[in-house]
Design an enzyme around this catalytic site. Sequence first.
Site, PDB file in Angstrom:
ATOM      1  N   GLU A   1      81.971  32.641   8.116  1.00  0.00           N
ATOM      2  CA  GLU A   1      80.772  31.945   7.660  1.00  0.00           C
ATOM      3  C   GLU A   1      81.073  30.510   7.243  1.00  0.00           C
ATOM      4  O   GLU A   1      81.978  30.259   6.432  1.00  0.00           O
ATOM      5  CB  GLU A   1      80.130  32.701   6.493  1.00  0.00           C
ATOM      6  CG  GLU A   1      78.824  32.079   6.023  1.00  0.00           C
ATOM      7  CD  GLU A   1      78.114  32.923   4.983  1.00  0.00           C
ATOM      8  OE1 GLU A   1      77.336  32.355   4.202  1.00  0.00           O
ATOM      9  OE2 GLU A   1      78.332  34.152   4.959  1.00  0.00           O
TER      10      GLU A   1
ATOM     11  N   HIS B   1      75.209  23.584   2.945  1.00  0.00           N
ATOM     12  CA  HIS B   1      75.502  24.648   3.906  1.00  0.00           C
ATOM     13  C   HIS B   1      75.266  24.181   5.333  1.00  0.00           C
ATOM     14  O   HIS B   1      76.083  24.431   6.223  1.00  0.00           O
ATOM     15  CB  HIS B   1      74.630  25.869   3.600  1.00  0.00           C
ATOM     16  CG  HIS B   1      74.827  27.000   4.567  1.00  0.00           C
ATOM     17  ND1 HIS B   1      75.928  27.816   4.533  1.00  0.00           N
ATOM     18  CD2 HIS B   1      74.078  27.428   5.610  1.00  0.00           C
ATOM     19  CE1 HIS B   1      75.848  28.713   5.501  1.00  0.00           C
ATOM     20  NE2 HIS B   1      74.733  28.497   6.176  1.00  0.00           N
TER      21      HIS B   1
ATOM     22  N   LYS C   1      76.073  38.947  -2.981  1.00  0.00           N
ATOM     23  CA  LYS C   1      76.592  38.740  -1.624  1.00  0.00           C
ATOM     24  C   LYS C   1      77.407  37.457  -1.578  1.00  0.00           C
ATOM     25  O   LYS C   1      78.467  37.396  -0.949  1.00  0.00           O
ATOM     26  CB  LYS C   1      75.435  38.687  -0.624  1.00  0.00           C
ATOM     27  CG  LYS C   1      75.884  38.549   0.836  1.00  0.00           C
ATOM     28  CD  LYS C   1      75.999  37.102   1.291  1.00  0.00           C
ATOM     29  CE  LYS C   1      76.462  37.020   2.743  1.00  0.00           C
ATOM     30  NZ  LYS C   1      76.729  35.637   3.177  1.00  0.00           N
TER      31      LYS C   1
ATOM     32  N   ASP D   1      91.338  46.812   1.973  1.00  0.00           N
ATOM     33  CA  ASP D   1      90.163  47.476   2.535  1.00  0.00           C
ATOM     34  C   ASP D   1      88.900  46.880   1.924  1.00  0.00           C
ATOM     35  O   ASP D   1      88.500  47.257   0.817  1.00  0.00           O
ATOM     36  CB  ASP D   1      90.256  48.980   2.248  1.00  0.00           C
ATOM     37  CG  ASP D   1      89.135  49.777   2.894  1.00  0.00           C
ATOM     38  OD1 ASP D   1      88.141  49.171   3.352  1.00  0.00           O
ATOM     39  OD2 ASP D   1      89.253  51.016   2.941  1.00  0.00           O
TER      40      ASP D   1
END
Length: 438
Positions: free
Chosen positions: A85, A393, A280, A296
């Site tokens: 991202e 962004h 998130k 993991d």
Amino acid sequence: MTEPISGFSKLTKEEKIDWVTSNYTQNKEQSIKILQTYWNQNSNIQQLHDEFIENTLTNLYLPLGIAPNFLINNKLFAIPMAIEESSVIAAASKAAKFWLNRGGFKTEVLGTEKVGQVHFLFKGNFEKLSSFFTYLKPKLLAESTSLTTSMEKRGGGISDIVLKNKTAELKNYYQLHATFQTKDAMGANFINSCLEQFATTLKKETAAYDGFSDEEKNVEVIMSILSNYVPNCTVRAQVSCPVEELQLSADISPQHTAEKIIQAIKIAQIEPYRAVTHNKGIMNGIDAVVLATGNDFRAVEAGIHAYACRNGQYSSLTHAEIENGIFTFWIELPLALGTVGGLTNLHPLVKLNLEILQNPSAEELMQIIAVAGLAQNFAAVSSLVTTGIQKGHMKMHLLNILNQLGASDLEKGKLVTHFRTNIVTHHEVELQLNALRK
């Protein structure tokens, strides 16, 4: 119509590719070329990757970057991050640089206890089962000695085993709820091996116990498995500075900025729709380091999100306050990690990333990863309450848009210069590229 295939796993990699591309792609030759392009040129490395999982066709690469200038407990780190991202590493780096001259990040491991359970059904009297467990517990520990000796030498092992009565929620349902210390190993295989031995001992001793009726002796083990929810394997990271140093925008005073950040956190604490996106963003930082260090990320994600709703509602993992003129921003979350075993001993890049992190212990890695999540959240929230999230962004996303539109290197150079002082949107980039081509 494609027919089912038998024995697919026994085919060679080339045969698997031939079958997949023949039956499921429109251009077989092009598809094979794409798959082979991502093979590692070092045959030994490629064989290692092939053997990590089953039915391997190729490798799906993620970019690996570095976020420098993280001062953690007065020690400087450059943090490897594997993520696709745009803007994540830039945002983390920006936050690290901001806090570098304000004391950096302070961290503390609050606990390292991990959990596993034997889930079983018992059709009988709980008081009798409870009395039996007093007799059983020493045998559970004794009969797992062969599994625990090595771990105990490293300072880990079984911390405790308790009997839990869950019959109010599910008829006849009980647990052997065990806690473990696994030191620098994540410990999944160790824990699961111990649990399966507990189950064997439970069934054997129950069947032979004179205090049970025939029906009570017929205990049924449903499953034995570790839990990825580890609320007592937690870490805290925080930053703080005088409010007047929180000058993040020329248009907003430091006091107002601090107050808006606190309000943004409070909104995420009481509004699940916001909390999910808020957390998130935290996981952008956490997952990227978890992946880079061979841990993991699915287990980490599941455990953290469960922790976020431990009080009955999904809520923010971060907190902020102003006290006596000091702005403090912190995170507390569970992280079950390993720095030995698994990919950490096998994957050359994972080993290099751990070396870059100065070969941390599992506890040290917990602290580094918590910091990455906190930094990511600070960058996101501070942008949201000042300039807005899209300005930064989309600038970082510019090259992705240009690549999607097939821009040449010359066109990319000109448009990167143009958008240094202009707002980036997909539509505007497309307009400017078309104008440039005309």
